[in-house]
Design an enzyme around this catalytic site. Structure first.
Site, PDB file in Angstrom:
ATOM      1  N   LYS A  83       0.843  -1.205   0.000  1.00 59.54           N
ATOM      2  CA  LYS A  83       0.000   0.000   0.000  1.00 59.54           C
ATOM      3  C   LYS A  83       0.875   1.250   0.000  1.00 59.54           C
ATOM      4  O   LYS A  83       1.736   1.423   0.873  1.00 59.54           O
ATOM      5  CB  LYS A  83      -0.824   0.002   1.291  1.00 59.54           C
ATOM      6  CG  LYS A  83      -2.313  -0.225   1.083  1.00 59.54           C
ATOM      7  CD  LYS A  83      -3.002  -0.332   2.422  1.00 59.54           C
ATOM      8  CE  LYS A  83      -4.346   0.328   2.434  1.00 59.54           C
ATOM      9  NZ  LYS A  83      -5.011   0.193   3.739  1.00 59.54           N
TER      10      LYS A  83
HETATM   11  O1  G3P Z   1      -7.731   0.851   5.847  1.00 52.97           O
HETATM   12  C1  G3P Z   1      -8.210   2.043   5.341  1.00 52.97           C
HETATM   13  C2  G3P Z   1      -9.590   2.448   5.819  1.00 52.97           C
HETATM   14  O2  G3P Z   1     -10.491   1.397   5.639  1.00 52.97           O
HETATM   15  C3  G3P Z   1      -9.628   3.097   7.167  1.00 52.97           C
HETATM   16  O3  G3P Z   1     -10.943   3.264   7.630  1.00 52.97           O
HETATM   17  O4  G3P Z   1     -12.455   3.689   9.512  1.00 52.97           O
HETATM   18  O5  G3P Z   1     -10.074   4.487   9.647  1.00 52.97           O
HETATM   19  O6  G3P Z   1     -11.704   5.602   8.120  1.00 52.97           O
HETATM   20  P1  G3P Z   1     -11.310   4.325   8.794  1.00 52.97           P
END
Ligand code: G3P
Length: 219
Positions: A83
Site C-alpha cells: 500500500k
Molecule cells: O484501511 C483504510 C480504511 O479502511 C480506514 O478506515 O475507519 O479508519 O476511516 P477508517
C-alpha cells in the site's frame, strides 16, 4: 464483489475466515499499531490465516524509501499487496513497483481525479475512503461510482476497493455502485448476516419440526 476485512487482529480474522467467504485483508499503520507487533510479523501471521490479497502499508514518504519498503513487504508472502499513499512520491513508487511486478494498492484516495493517477501508475487496487468523506458531509458512494465509470471508460485494470466503510448500508451501496472490493471491520462483516425475519423464521421452522417429531413419537 470481493469482501476484505479491514483489521490486523488475528482472532477477528480467524473467526471471520472460518466462514469461508473472506477474500482478503487490508491493514494500515493504525490497525497494525493496535496489535503490538511489528508490521512484518503481523502481516506474516495474517497471511497464514487468510488466503487472498493482504495489503501492507509503507510508512515512508519518499519514493526511493517506499520502493525499498515495498520490496521488503512483498518478500513476506506472495499474497502481499503493497500500500502506497496517494501523494506524488507514492505515485512515483507505485509506477516503479508495478513495473517491477509488485502489486500496489494506492491508498488515501478521496477524489476521482486522484484515482485516475493511481490507474495510470499501474496500481493493482485503488482505495477510496468513503466513510471519511461521509464524515465531512461529502458523498462517498458517488465517488465509488465515478471511479468505476472512469476505469470502465478507459479499460483500466485497476480494481476499486471501497474503504473506510461504516456500516452494512455502505456495503450495499458500494456493491450497487460496482465496486470490485469492499473492505470492512469484522463487526460490520458479521452485521451483514443479520435480519430479524431470518431469526424469527428459523425459530418457527425448528419449533414446527420439534412439534411434528413429538407428535410422531406419541403415535
Ligand atoms: O484501511 C483504510 C480504511 O479502511 C480506514 O478506515 O475507519 O479508519 O476511516 P477508517
Amino acid at each position: 464483489m470481493k469482501i476484505f476485512l479491514d483489521t490486523a487482529n488475528l482472532d477477528e480474522l480467524r473467526a471471520a475466515a472460518a466462514l469461508g467467504i473472506v477474500d482478503g485483508v487490508t491493514t494500515n499503520p493504525s490497525l497494525i499499531a493496535k496489535e503490538g507487533r511489528s508490521n512484518v510479523e503481523q502481516i506474516r501471521a495474517i497471511c497464514e490465516i487468510v488466503d487472498g490479497d493482504i495489503s501492507a502499508e509503507v510508512v515512508s514518504t519518499e519514493a526511493e524509501e517506499m520502493i525499498r519498503e515495498g520490496h521488503e513487504l512483498a518478500a513476506i508472502h506472495p499474497n502481499v499487496v503493497v500500500k502506497c499513499p496517494l501523494i506524488p512520491e507514492g505515485i512515483k513508487a507505485t509506477k516503479a513497483l508495478s513495473s517491477q511486478g509488485i502489486r500496489v494498492n494506492v491508498t488515501l484516495c478521496f477524489s476521482a481525479a486522484q484515482a485516475l493517477l493511481a490507474a495510470k501508475a499501474g496500481a493493482y487496487i485503488v482505495s477510496p475512503f468513503m466513510g471519511r468523506l461521509d464524515d465531512i458531509a461529502s458523498e462517498g458512494t458517488e465517488l465509488i461510482r465515478e471511479i468505476v465509470t472512469i476505469y470502465e471508460n478507459y479499460d483500466f485494470p485497476t480494481q476499486v476497493l471501497a474503504a473506510s466503510i461504516r456500516g452494512p448500508m455502505h456495503v450495499k451501496d458500494v456493491a450497487l455502485a460496482g465496486s470490485h472490493i469492499a473492505t470492512m471491520p469484522a463487526k460490520i462483516f458479521h452485521q451483514l448476516f443479520k435480519h430479524p425475519l431470518t431469526d424469527i423464521g428459523l425459530e418457527q421452522f425448528l419449533a414446527d419440526y420439534r412439534k411434528t417429531l413429538a407428535e410422531v413419537a406419541v403415535g
